[in-house]
Design an enzyme around this catalytic site. Structure first.
Site, short mmCIF file in Angstrom:
data_model
loop_
_atom_site.label_atom_id
_atom_site.label_comp_id
_atom_site.label_asym_id
_atom_site.label_seq_id
_atom_site.Cartn_x
_atom_site.Cartn_y
_atom_site.Cartn_z
N HIS A 54 0.83 -1.22 0.00
CA HIS A 54 0.00 0.00 0.00
C HIS A 54 0.86 1.26 0.00
CE1 HIS A 54 0.40 1.13 4.33
NE2 HIS A 54 0.53 -0.16 4.53
N ASP A 66 6.59 1.68 6.23
CA ASP A 66 5.18 1.27 6.13
C ASP A 66 4.44 2.18 5.17
OD1 ASP A 66 2.62 0.31 6.53
OD2 ASP A 66 2.36 1.31 8.46
N GLU A 100 -4.86 1.67 3.00
CA GLU A 100 -4.73 0.54 3.92
C GLU A 100 -4.93 1.00 5.36
OE1 GLU A 100 -2.71 -2.25 6.69
OE2 GLU A 100 -2.25 -0.16 6.33
N GLU A 101 -4.48 2.21 5.63
CA GLU A 101 -4.47 2.68 7.01
C GLU A 101 -5.84 3.13 7.52
OE1 GLU A 101 -1.84 2.22 8.64
OE2 GLU A 101 -0.08 2.39 7.34
N HIS A 203 4.41 4.10 12.27
CA HIS A 203 3.32 5.08 12.33
C HIS A 203 3.74 6.40 13.00
CE1 HIS A 203 -0.19 2.04 11.60
NE2 HIS A 203 0.60 2.19 10.56
ZN LIG Z 1 1.08 -0.87 6.43
#
Ligand SMILES: [Zn+2]
Length: 241
Positions: A54, A66, A100-101, A203
């Site tokens: 993603h 990420d 995705e998040e 994150h």
């Molecule tokens: Zn992710």
């Protein structure tokens, strides 16, 4: 790209929908997926391998680990496949998903509404809960032991543990991945793989490109390219049941 050997289809899907996520009604409007399908011209196979990462990130986080790392690894995998004179049996669908998040909206939109989704018989999901290090295969299946057999025989530097699967599926880690969406809504079995080292940056604004060792890209890339070729040449993919 070797145009005599391969065919490339690119689609930007803009999709809206809704589903229940845990106890929450998760509605989404106009989320975006960039979908690329590569097919050998000598292939007539209807079955395809799905590979997902993603490109959205948590607000405030650069998202280099990420999930930028896995996005570039998939792009490089696609580049190598398209520029090497080595055909494969089943097409490969690369999903660069854009939500995705939120959580997990774009994969839901793909698997429930994109016309190529019904051909996807197995998925390799690539995500991150950290930055760098070696990637961990932390979920597989459900069932379908041939997935693990291919992984064991193919990944140059395999790293998997059922202990990670038990912990993740127990729900004590407040996290989820697109893998569950593919499994529950698309009934697509597969492998769920993630980086997890240096989870402190996950994150946060510290998830930056300068803390990701280049060796991580090479290591994971070698494994993913090998898996892409093995799955796309496997007899099981044609009829997993
Ligand atoms: Zn992710």
């Amino acid at each position: 790209m070797h145009e005599d050997l391969f065919e490339l289809d690119v689609d930007v899907q803009v999709v809206s929908g809704a589903y229940m996520h845990w106890q929450m009604v998760n509605m989404y409007q106009a989320v975006q997926n960039v979908v690329v399908r590569i097919r050998s011209k000598n292939s007539t196979s209807e079955a395809a391998l799905l590979m997902n990462s993603h490109f959205d990130s948590k607000p405030g986080s650069p998202g280099a680990g990420d999930d930028g790392t896995m996005v570039v690894i998939l792009l490089e995998t696609l580049r190598v496949l398209a520029t090497t004179r080595q055909t494969f049996t089943h097409p490969i669908v690369f999903l660069f998903n854009g939500a995705e998040e939120n959580p997990l909206q774009a994969s839901h939109g793909f698997v429930t509404q994109h016309e190529w989704a019904k051909n996807c018989k197995a998925v390799i999901n690539l995500d991150s809960a950290g930055s760098g290090g070696r990637e961990l295969l932390f979920q597989s299946g459900p069932n379908h032991s041939w997935l693990m057999k291919i992984y064991r025989n193919t990944a140059k530097r395999s790293f998997a543990t059922t202990f990670a699967e038990e912990i993740f599926q127990s729900g004590i880690i407040p996290s989820d991945s697109d893998f569950r969406i593919f499994k529950n809504f698309g009934h697509i079995p597969g492998l769920d793989i993630a980086h997890f080292k240096n989870g402190y940056v996950y994150h946060t604004k510290f998830d930056r490109i300068d803390v990701i060792p280049r060796g991580t890209l090479q290591r994971t890339g070698d494994n993913i390219l090998a898996l892409a070729r093995a799955f796309s040449n496997s007899t099981e993919l044609k009829d997993p049941e």
